[in-house]
Design a protein around this motif. Structure first.
Motif, short mmCIF file in Angstrom:
data_model
loop_
_atom_site.label_atom_id
_atom_site.label_comp_id
_atom_site.label_asym_id
_atom_site.label_seq_id
_atom_site.Cartn_x
_atom_site.Cartn_y
_atom_site.Cartn_z
N TRP A 1 2.24 5.53 -14.44
CA TRP A 1 2.63 6.55 -14.51
C TRP A 1 4.27 6.62 -14.48
CZ3 TRP A 1 5.04 9.87 -11.01
CH2 TRP A 1 5.16 11.33 -11.58
N TRP A 2 4.56 5.74 -13.38
CA TRP A 2 5.95 5.51 -13.01
C TRP A 2 6.73 4.85 -14.32
CZ3 TRP A 2 7.41 0.22 -12.66
CH2 TRP A 2 8.71 -0.03 -12.31
N ASN B 1 -7.30 0.92 -2.87
CA ASN B 1 -5.97 1.35 -3.35
C ASN B 1 -5.49 0.58 -4.81
OD1 ASN B 1 -3.76 2.45 -1.41
ND2 ASN B 1 -5.27 1.34 -0.15
N LEU C 1 7.52 7.19 -17.25
CA LEU C 1 8.44 8.08 -17.05
C LEU C 1 9.80 7.47 -17.08
CD1 LEU C 1 7.23 10.82 -14.70
CD2 LEU C 1 7.64 10.69 -16.97
N ASN D 1 9.86 10.12 -7.39
CA ASN D 1 10.05 10.65 -8.62
C ASN D 1 10.04 12.35 -8.61
OD1 ASN D 1 8.58 12.02 -11.31
ND2 ASN D 1 9.23 9.75 -11.67
N LEU E 1 0.87 -1.15 0.06
CA LEU E 1 -0.12 0.04 -0.04
C LEU E 1 0.70 1.41 0.08
CD1 LEU E 1 -2.73 -1.16 2.63
CD2 LEU E 1 -2.84 -1.47 0.18
N ILE F 1 6.68 5.87 -5.26
CA ILE F 1 6.71 6.33 -6.54
C ILE F 1 6.52 7.93 -6.76
CG2 ILE F 1 5.52 6.34 -8.84
CD1 ILE F 1 4.80 3.26 -8.39
N PHE F 2 5.62 8.40 -6.14
CA PHE F 2 5.57 9.76 -6.23
C PHE F 2 6.34 10.71 -5.57
CE2 PHE F 2 1.26 8.67 -7.76
CZ PHE F 2 1.19 9.30 -8.76
N ILE G 1 -5.22 3.38 -7.32
CA ILE G 1 -4.26 4.15 -7.10
C ILE G 1 -2.88 3.56 -7.42
CG2 ILE G 1 -3.25 5.60 -5.22
CD1 ILE G 1 -5.77 5.74 -3.78
N ILE G 2 -2.82 2.64 -6.91
CA ILE G 2 -1.54 1.55 -7.38
C ILE G 2 -1.37 1.43 -8.83
CG2 ILE G 2 -0.30 -0.76 -6.99
CD1 ILE G 2 -1.49 -0.99 -4.18
N SER H 1 -0.47 4.77 -10.40
CA SER H 1 0.84 5.36 -10.01
C SER H 1 1.74 4.43 -10.78
CB SER H 1 1.13 5.55 -8.55
OG SER H 1 0.93 4.10 -8.17
N VAL H 2 1.70 3.13 -10.70
CA VAL H 2 2.78 2.31 -11.38
C VAL H 2 2.78 2.45 -12.99
CG1 VAL H 2 3.16 -0.08 -12.06
CG2 VAL H 2 2.63 0.41 -9.67
N MET I 1 -3.33 12.25 -2.21
CA MET I 1 -3.17 11.10 -1.45
C MET I 1 -3.42 11.17 -0.04
SD MET I 1 -1.04 8.13 -3.50
CE MET I 1 0.28 9.20 -3.50
N ILE J 1 3.43 1.77 -2.13
CA ILE J 1 4.00 1.70 -3.13
C ILE J 1 3.80 3.20 -3.99
CG2 ILE J 1 4.24 0.92 -5.69
CD1 ILE J 1 4.15 -1.84 -4.13
N PRO J 2 2.54 3.64 -3.94
CA PRO J 2 2.14 4.88 -4.73
C PRO J 2 2.92 6.09 -4.06
CG PRO J 2 -0.07 3.72 -4.39
CD PRO J 2 1.22 2.82 -3.73
#
Lengths: 222, 248
Positions: B179-180, B169, B183, A180, A170, A176-177, B172-173, B176-177, A201, A172-173
């Motif tokens: 998008w990651w 989640n 990039l 980055n 949970l 990542i942000f 969201i996960i 975000s993955v 978030m 992970i997001p």
């Protein structure tokens, strides 16, 4: 509504400062884990600069995870948690107070230590401010999301390893942000997008997590 | 209609009705699976770009679909259990977890086998692969939590909360993955976008998807029946059912 929140916050902070020795543990953990990377990977500057955001953030995740256990443990063991659940105040509000106290003693100090670790990993000065900013928005998120996992496992004798499995996916997001944003800042690119995402978030977690954690605590107490 | 559903929610009737269902669902699953495999492996032509190796798609794609479907299905069941306290919903949810994890693992393993000849690597950190891997972690977390809690009722509730948190989640996960990975320096292999698929390949794919779906429901019912009997082992109807079958 503010009175019980502040009372519990004060109590938890007081409890934390009575055990000053334990306060330093997650911080030392944070420091030592980051120190291992130049030794284990390579002390070469270009490489360190590249991995710095990720290393610092992963160390922060692990340090947060390591300190989560204490959020409800002692209150569960001595029965105070049951009293909180029975009190006339909404349990989600009390949860929010406990999470806030936890963040103040475990998340906030990491912010102060982060620039030093940035120096260790040859981070450019332009990224330093963004690193602290991401930690400022991100570490409350870690405390919040983590509180659900702790609430679910607090009744178990050996919840530590289980907590890792429940909480890290949970996280992970956030990872990542945040990483980055720091990498982008080091490269001289704009970072508002990532920071807004983190902030969004955080707002989402602030609204929903206390409810989930309160529900999980009631289950663990049954 | 409603009375039928209410009856179905009672363990005793569920056990009786699901006995017939398992047989029929199993039979239809077998037929669909054989038809899908035959059409997919013998009738469908080789792909003009990928030759024969694309045929793993007939297992890979339905597995990936199932891996997501089961998680969402578990979330719905958990919500039903937490809101209306229908025990059968929890039996279904907890019996689904191992199946969901298996399908997720199957999707990852077949994807890996397919990736080697196509991309030249067993694993690439692509958005879809990474999301699927995290989904596997979510399943394993649920299984670990539910099996760590002694009391069945507490375990069911705790698992339900975790699944609902996970469902919030997942998007969201996922994003975000995604998008990651756009990039980051992605794999240099060009992803084939969803090509318009020829009917001779689409038909076996849909047959296999239906077969996997029914296979899941068949095995779910078998597992749920065992779980129901285990939980109700002290009740009169279980004693009766099994003493009769033992003597008869």
């Amino acid at each position: 509504m503010m009175a019980p929140f502040l009372a519990l916050l004060k109590r938890d902070l007081l409890l934390a400062f009575r055990h000053r020795g334990e306060l330093a543990n997650p911080l030392l953990f944070f420091l030592v884990v980051v120190t291992l990377f130049p030794l284990g990977v390579s002390p070469e500057e270009a490489l360190l600069r590249k991995i710095a955001p990720g290393v610092i953030w992963i160390a922060a995740l692990l340090a947060a995870l390591y300190s989560l256990e204490n959020m409800f443990r002692s209150d569960f063991d001595d029965g105070s948690l049951e009293q909180m659940a029975l009190s006339p105040y909404p349990l989600s509000l009390l949860v929010l107070a406990k999470v806030t106290a936890h963040w103040l003693v475990s998340g906030l100090p990491m912010l102060l230590l982060a620039p030093l670790l940035g120096l260790f990993l040859v981070m450019p000065a332009s990224a330093m401010g963004v690193l602290v900013l991401t930690l400022l928005i991100g570490t409350p998120l870690l405390s919040l999301i983590g509180s659900i996992g702790v609430a679910l496992t607090v009744g178990l004798r050996r919840g530590g390893l289980l907590l890792t499995l429940l909480v890290l996916p949970l996280y992970i997001p956030v990872l990542i942000f945040a990483t980055n944003a720091v990498s982008a800042a080091a490269a001289g690119m704009p970072v508002t997008g990532q920071l807004y995402f983190l902030a969004a978030m955080l707002v989402l977690a602030l609204t929903l997590v206390p409810l989930a954690t309160a529900a999980a605590l009631r289950i663990s107490l049954s | 209609m409603w009375t039928f559903f209410h009856k179905l929610a009672s363990p005793k009737h569920f056990y009786r009705i699901s006995g017939y269902l398992v047989f029929w669902l199993g039979a239809i699953t077998t037929i669909l699976l054989l038809a899908g495999l035959y059409l997919g492996l013998f009738v469908a032509p080789p792909d003009y770009q990928q030759g024969e190796s694309y045929r793993i798609m007939f297992v890979h794609v339905p597995s990936a679909w199932m891996s997501l479907f089961i998680y969402v299905f578990m979330a719905v069941l958990s919500a039903i259990y937490l809101i209306w306290n229908i025990k059968l919903a929890d039996v279904m949810a907890s019996s689904s977890a191992a199946l969901g994890a298996s399908f997720t693992f199957l999707a990852l393993a077949t994807g890996s086998l397919w990736g080697k000849p196509m991309w030249g690597a067993w694993w690439v950190w692509d958005a879809r692969l990474t999301s699927e891997l995290i989904l596997l972690f979510l399943y394993l977390g649920y299984i670990a939590l539910v099996s760590a809690i002694e009391d069945k009722r507490t375990a069911a509730r705790a698992g339900g909360v975790l699944i609902l948190v996970g469902v919030v989640n997942i998007p969201i996960i996922h994003y975000s993955v995604e998008w990651w990975s756009t990039l980051h320096q992605g794999p240099t292999v060009t992803k084939f976008d969803k090509p318009s698929i020829h009917f001779s390949m689409l038909l076996p794919l849909l047959l296999m998807a239906a077969a996997f779906q029914l296979y899941y429901f068949t095995v779910l019912l078998i597992r749920a029946r065992a779980e129901v009997v285990d939980r109700e082992r002290r009740s009169a109807w279980v004693q009766e059912t099994f003493s009769n079958s033992a003597s008869g």
